[in-house]
Design a protein around this motif. Structure first.
Motif, PDB file in Angstrom:
ATOM      1  N   PRO B 143      47.180   2.837  -2.528  1.00 22.97           N
ATOM      2  CA  PRO B 143      47.125   1.652  -3.397  1.00 22.97           C
ATOM      3  C   PRO B 143      48.151   0.627  -2.900  1.00 22.97           C
ATOM      4  CG  PRO B 143      47.971   3.582  -4.611  1.00 22.97           C
ATOM      5  CD  PRO B 143      47.906   3.950  -3.161  1.00 22.97           C
ATOM      6  N   PHE B 158      43.548  -3.606  -9.422  1.00 21.48           N
ATOM      7  CA  PHE B 158      43.629  -2.852  -8.172  1.00 21.48           C
ATOM      8  C   PHE B 158      44.570  -3.518  -7.185  1.00 21.48           C
ATOM      9  CE2 PHE B 158      38.881  -2.350  -9.156  1.00 21.48           C
ATOM     10  CZ  PHE B 158      39.094  -1.264  -9.996  1.00 21.48           C
ATOM     11  N   ASN B 161      44.105  -1.888  -1.570  1.00 21.15           N
ATOM     12  CA  ASN B 161      43.565  -0.529  -1.470  1.00 21.15           C
ATOM     13  C   ASN B 161      42.748  -0.192  -0.222  1.00 21.15           C
ATOM     14  OD1 ASN B 161      44.793  -0.546  -3.899  1.00 21.15           O
ATOM     15  ND2 ASN B 161      43.052   0.196  -5.096  1.00 21.15           N
ATOM     16  N   SER B 235      37.513   0.766  -4.646  1.00 20.85           N
ATOM     17  CA  SER B 235      38.911   0.424  -4.893  1.00 20.85           C
ATOM     18  C   SER B 235      39.481   1.280  -6.034  1.00 20.85           C
ATOM     19  CB  SER B 235      39.022  -1.070  -5.235  1.00 20.85           C
ATOM     20  OG  SER B 235      40.361  -1.470  -5.216  1.00 20.85           O
ATOM     21  N   VAL B 238      40.360   4.656  -4.687  1.00 26.22           N
ATOM     22  CA  VAL B 238      41.636   4.686  -3.963  1.00 26.22           C
ATOM     23  C   VAL B 238      42.802   4.782  -4.952  1.00 26.22           C
ATOM     24  CG1 VAL B 238      43.176   3.402  -2.420  1.00 26.22           C
ATOM     25  CG2 VAL B 238      40.722   3.471  -1.951  1.00 26.22           C
ATOM     26  N   GLU B 239      42.750   3.982  -6.030  1.00 28.20           N
ATOM     27  CA  GLU B 239      43.802   4.073  -7.060  1.00 28.20           C
ATOM     28  C   GLU B 239      43.957   5.502  -7.558  1.00 28.20           C
ATOM     29  OE1 GLU B 239      45.866   1.751  -8.413  1.00 28.20           O
ATOM     30  OE2 GLU B 239      45.050   0.137  -7.179  1.00 28.20           O
ATOM     31  N   THR B 250      50.040   3.857  -9.709  1.00 25.12           N
ATOM     32  CA  THR B 250      48.901   2.991  -9.426  1.00 25.12           C
ATOM     33  C   THR B 250      49.448   1.631  -8.964  1.00 25.12           C
ATOM     34  OG1 THR B 250      48.888   2.154 -11.686  1.00 25.12           O
ATOM     35  CG2 THR B 250      47.504   4.073 -11.233  1.00 25.12           C
ATOM     36  N   SER B 251      48.559   0.750  -8.525  1.00 27.77           N
ATOM     37  CA  SER B 251      48.979  -0.587  -8.099  1.00 27.77           C
ATOM     38  C   SER B 251      49.585  -1.371  -9.257  1.00 27.77           C
ATOM     39  CB  SER B 251      47.786  -1.350  -7.519  1.00 27.77           C
ATOM     40  OG  SER B 251      47.325  -0.727  -6.345  1.00 27.77           O
TER      41      SER B 251
END
Lengths: 339, 339
Positions: B143, B158, B161, B235, B238-239, B250-251
């Motif tokens: 992320p 997001f 990512n 995306s 990916v998180e 997380t982002s």
């Protein structure tokens, strides 16, 4: 308006299974296929629903699939399971191998299942949902027939090459997506062709490699991937990891094997499972709550999580049963007597 | 024309390492970071090249990264490696954990490495190329900061990512792609902003959620993913797998942690490795030739494989050295005396 019949989920299952048995599929294969198409119909995915029974019977009559092959399950490495479908549909191999994959993955933390030498039509979400029910994170990949051109190219190399991903959620349906790396499903272009309507720009190119809105020209030419060169790269990845990596066919090999019979793609499927408990131990709940926070952030701004429409259709079907096209019903019923 | 200096690859490395050491990074960290940014510069990826030295020193001075943390490597399960970077950059943890991942994966067939509690700026292709050199298939995910809105939404959730994938090729550079799931890199929008030029439609939305071609408005609003809802789903994946699954941020967590200092994202990275020999045994060559057949089918129609431009730049740099902006050179050199 098309004429409809109202059936319970059990009746849908029975309709499918009888037609498959009547045409020579073994009880185990008929059961696995019938469950799969019933799940598709239940979730409102007509493209992976009952009509697949027609395709299965066609593939059998074309000699492209085994009716009774017994899958061979092996574990060549501590985190790898191989299920050789021996020319049958993937579903029975999947069903027999999944408990082995789950058991291994609980030990090793991450595991991979290769289903080999199968005909394949299952929606990948169906293949990974049982893993999320076992509390696991899961991925699935499969090539298909070579129908899709690489970005910058003009001839088919890739299949529609779906990627599916599943994330388990406590007391809720899992977060699951299942996306074709082609711009749209091939069946969607078929629908435009039958309706005599132009397709949107960007879905495909003609046999000369020129962009076209003529559905037939794209079916004779090449479909395109979603997302330009990024989608094309992901599609290549699916070919590699669910083809050569697991010792099976690419989409180009598959369409050559098909020889124009219109059967389901032949090849393999790769499933990867991860057991979050082996990463997180006692902290699983704490970290999984970060995921829930992200889902809330998405939904609170009016964006949707994938699969929600499917889960709503499922709920309705479980409560009220299903409306099935009478024409399709009659076609499948007829198969039971012509097997 | 911007003034340039001609340096050998070794001089680029030395320039970076000296500035990092002078500012307090330990020898091990300085070495790992310098190698990474030198590889970026060598491959013509200025966005992952020397200028990152400025960012690293800035992050250190902001107190957002440890200069000398020693990573802790553990193996909580037979196929899982965890590398706790303890607040340092990811690169030293990566370097120390990779041999452990490779050794485990040769035994189990598939393995996963989580790098945790790190600041991250590395291009993912650099993180997986050593795995392809060891003959393995590899994936990487990380992320970043929450800058990107989900499809159908209007606020950042997001990061950019990236997803990277690598496939080993005999006697050739590997097939590797490394793609942001955002439409473009954030740095690209920055470049438009500085040049006062409008960005193309579809890259982002303003703070009200409206589509805009104003670069500043997108930087203040939200970037968009590539490929609509499909890119958005990837995306989210990916998180989940490089955040909560591995017990990391997380982002959204990362940008909150940053508190406007403009430091590199903080969080984790997930790398998955697969040993094809455990799937294919003696048949590896036969099946890998199917992959080569696919690469030929792609290139023979004028389409490109990913990373080819990078490999060409690398070849040139190895033979002829590199032209570096004098301004950037002077800025980094100055850091060596202001540390």
């Amino acid at each position: 308006m098309e004429e409809k019949l109202h059936l319970t989920i059990d009746e849908v299952h029975q309709l499918a299974k009888e037609a498959l048995l009547a045409n020579g599929f073994s009880d185990q294969h008929a059961q696995a296929i019938a469950e799969n198409v019933t799940s598709g119909e239940r979730d409102g995915c007509a493209s992976h629903g009952l009509y697949r029974v027609l395709v299965c019977v066609n593939s059998l009559r074309s000699g492209k699939v085994s009716a009774d092959a017994l899958p061979i399950i092996t574990t060549p490495a501590p985190a790898i399971v191989k299920a050789d479908a021996q020319g049958g549909y993937s579903l029975l191999a999947h069903r027999l191998a999944l408990p082995v994959l789950i058991e291994q993955t609980r030990k090793t933390g991450i595991g991979a299942l290769a289903i080999n030498h199968c005909l394949h039509f299952s929606a990948l979400w169906m293949d990974i949902e049982p893993l999320t029910e076992a509390g696991m994170v899961a991925f699935a990949f499969t090539p298909s027939h070579a129908w899709v051109a690489p970005a910058g190219g003009n001839r088919p190399v890739f299949g529609t090459n779906p990627i599916a991903f599943g994330w388990p959620r406590k007391d809720r349906s899992p977060f699951i997506f299942d996306l074709a790396t082609s711009m749209v499903a091939r069946g969607e272009i078929e629908l435009y062709r039958r309706a005599g309507k132009p397709i949107p720009e960007g879905w495909g190119i003609d046999a000369e490699g020129k962009s076209t809105t003529d559905a037939q020209a794209v079916l004779d030419g090449a479909m395109l991937t979603f997302g330009g060169h990024k989608g094309s790269a992901l599609s290549a990845m699916v070919e590699l990891i669910a083809g050569p990596l697991i010792g099976d066919m690419t989409s180009a090999d598959s369409i050559e094997f098909d020889k124009g019979t219109g059967s389901s793609p032949r090849g393999g499927e790769l499933i990867i499972a991860i057991d979050p408990d082996r990463f997180l131990g006692d902290d699983r709940e704490q970290h999984f709550s970060r995921a829930e926070k992200m889902f809330t952030a998405i939904e609170s701004q009016g964006a949707r999580l994938p699969s929600q429409r499917r889960y709503q259709a499922r709920m309705r079907a479980l409560e009220e049963g299903l409306d099935i096209s009478k024409k399709l019903y009659d076609e499948i019923k007829a198969l039971s007597y012509s097997g």
